[in-house]
Design a protein around this motif. Sequence first.
Motif, mmCIF file in Angstrom:
data_model
loop_
_atom_site.group_PDB
_atom_site.id
_atom_site.type_symbol
_atom_site.label_atom_id
_atom_site.label_comp_id
_atom_site.label_asym_id
_atom_site.label_seq_id
_atom_site.Cartn_x
_atom_site.Cartn_y
_atom_site.Cartn_z
ATOM 1 N N THR A 133 -6.077 5.893 1.717
ATOM 2 C CA THR A 133 -5.051 6.807 2.231
ATOM 3 C C THR A 133 -5.649 7.951 3.039
ATOM 4 O O THR A 133 -4.967 8.549 3.870
ATOM 5 C CB THR A 133 -4.210 7.376 1.076
ATOM 6 N N GLU A 184 -6.080 3.911 6.330
ATOM 7 C CA GLU A 184 -4.707 3.726 6.820
ATOM 8 C C GLU A 184 -4.340 4.672 7.961
ATOM 9 O O GLU A 184 -3.793 4.227 8.978
ATOM 10 C CB GLU A 184 -3.722 3.868 5.657
ATOM 11 N N ARG A 189 3.964 3.082 9.002
ATOM 12 C CA ARG A 189 3.272 2.287 7.984
ATOM 13 C C ARG A 189 4.252 1.642 6.996
ATOM 14 O O ARG A 189 4.115 0.451 6.695
ATOM 15 C CB ARG A 189 2.236 3.177 7.275
ATOM 16 N N VAL A 199 -7.285 -1.552 8.680
ATOM 17 C CA VAL A 199 -7.128 -0.949 7.348
ATOM 18 C C VAL A 199 -7.911 -1.748 6.310
ATOM 19 O O VAL A 199 -8.710 -1.193 5.540
ATOM 20 C CB VAL A 199 -5.636 -0.891 6.953
#
Length: 403
Positions: free
Chosen positions: A142, A146, A168, A251
């Motif tokens: 996070t 991402e 997202r 990612v």
Amino acid sequence: MDASADFAPWSPRFVADPYPGFAALRAAGPVHWFEPSRQWLVPRHVDVSALLRDRRLGRTYLHRFGHEEFGRTPPPPEHEPFHTLNDQGLLDLEPPDHTRIRRLVSQAFTPRTVERLAPVVRRLARELVDGLLADGGGDLMTALAEPLPVAVIAEMLGIPAADRGLLRPWSADICGMYELNPGEEAARRAVRASTEFSAYLRSLIAARRADPGDDLISALIVAHDEGDRLTEQEMVSTCVLLLNAGHEATVNTTGNGWWALFRHPEQLAALRADQGLLPGAIEELMRYDTPLQLFERWVLDDIEIGGTLIPRGSEVALLLGSANHDPDRFPAPERLDLARADNPHLSFGAGIHYCLGAPLARLELAASFGELLRRAPGLRPVAEPEWKPGFVIRGLRELLVEC
């Protein structure tokens, strides 16, 4: 053979480490029927590589056959928003539509366009690593994996910063339909996300028509070739595909790649000592723990794989992760070797559907890995991560680290 003993895509244990199962499949033969998804599994590199390029297979069959003619049931009417969006994206089209749209999109997605983004990518990576260092660590997924690619593709498309938090969740819900045998709840979420994302992009396209900018959406509006232009639906589908495909691989390569490095400290030490290894290391990390494990194709004309006839109307599941660990193509494939010289991995696909965004993904990965290698030499995990339940798009829930 019955593949179900070695291929268990809904099992958390298999998702956490599918490679022993892949080895068993490769050893048992070149193709296996898998009844739960009614697909033929293809595990060997030589076959996967050839079939990705074989025009007797297609991502769709609708350019040649109707559903009933092909022996397939049409999708339920309530799924229509997802299929309208998905089926007009480059990844799910065949020539001539694929050829026309890829040619037009490529005009607005040139290597020069990607290179022009390099300073933006490096700045975003630097800022995200600043935050991770200031906190002394956190969840690498996070904090960096991402947000970086989402911010880059949003920057590229010209999506306002205030709206980027929407992207997202929409992407995750749409990508849920790419798993094997998605359930009705996954379909409901994908339909809702498809409807909301499409409406958002149509509004943004209208704004760019009235006031063009220096962004990809404005470029797609004006892209033309011999009188051909993208329809509005093709633009919407292209933008969604660029977001989804343009960040999922990055990612998961970031998370999977760092977890692989942590488990191979001698390789991580070598990379920290010589960052000249980084371009090859990124290729090896993509091979070693592939973010996209499986790519589906429809059999448009009868084919034969290793002496087995696969009839028209069948579906094959090309096991990219297995192909990337095939000892017939990669010496010692279970060994992470950041200096591996001959590395024809299939993580970006092959043939006409080869990933258009591969140069951008490599740029993002080089920026994020490079920043962490330079500025967080003591980066280490604080817990063994869990894997998300999805197998087709395979990645970590979180990767907790400290600096």
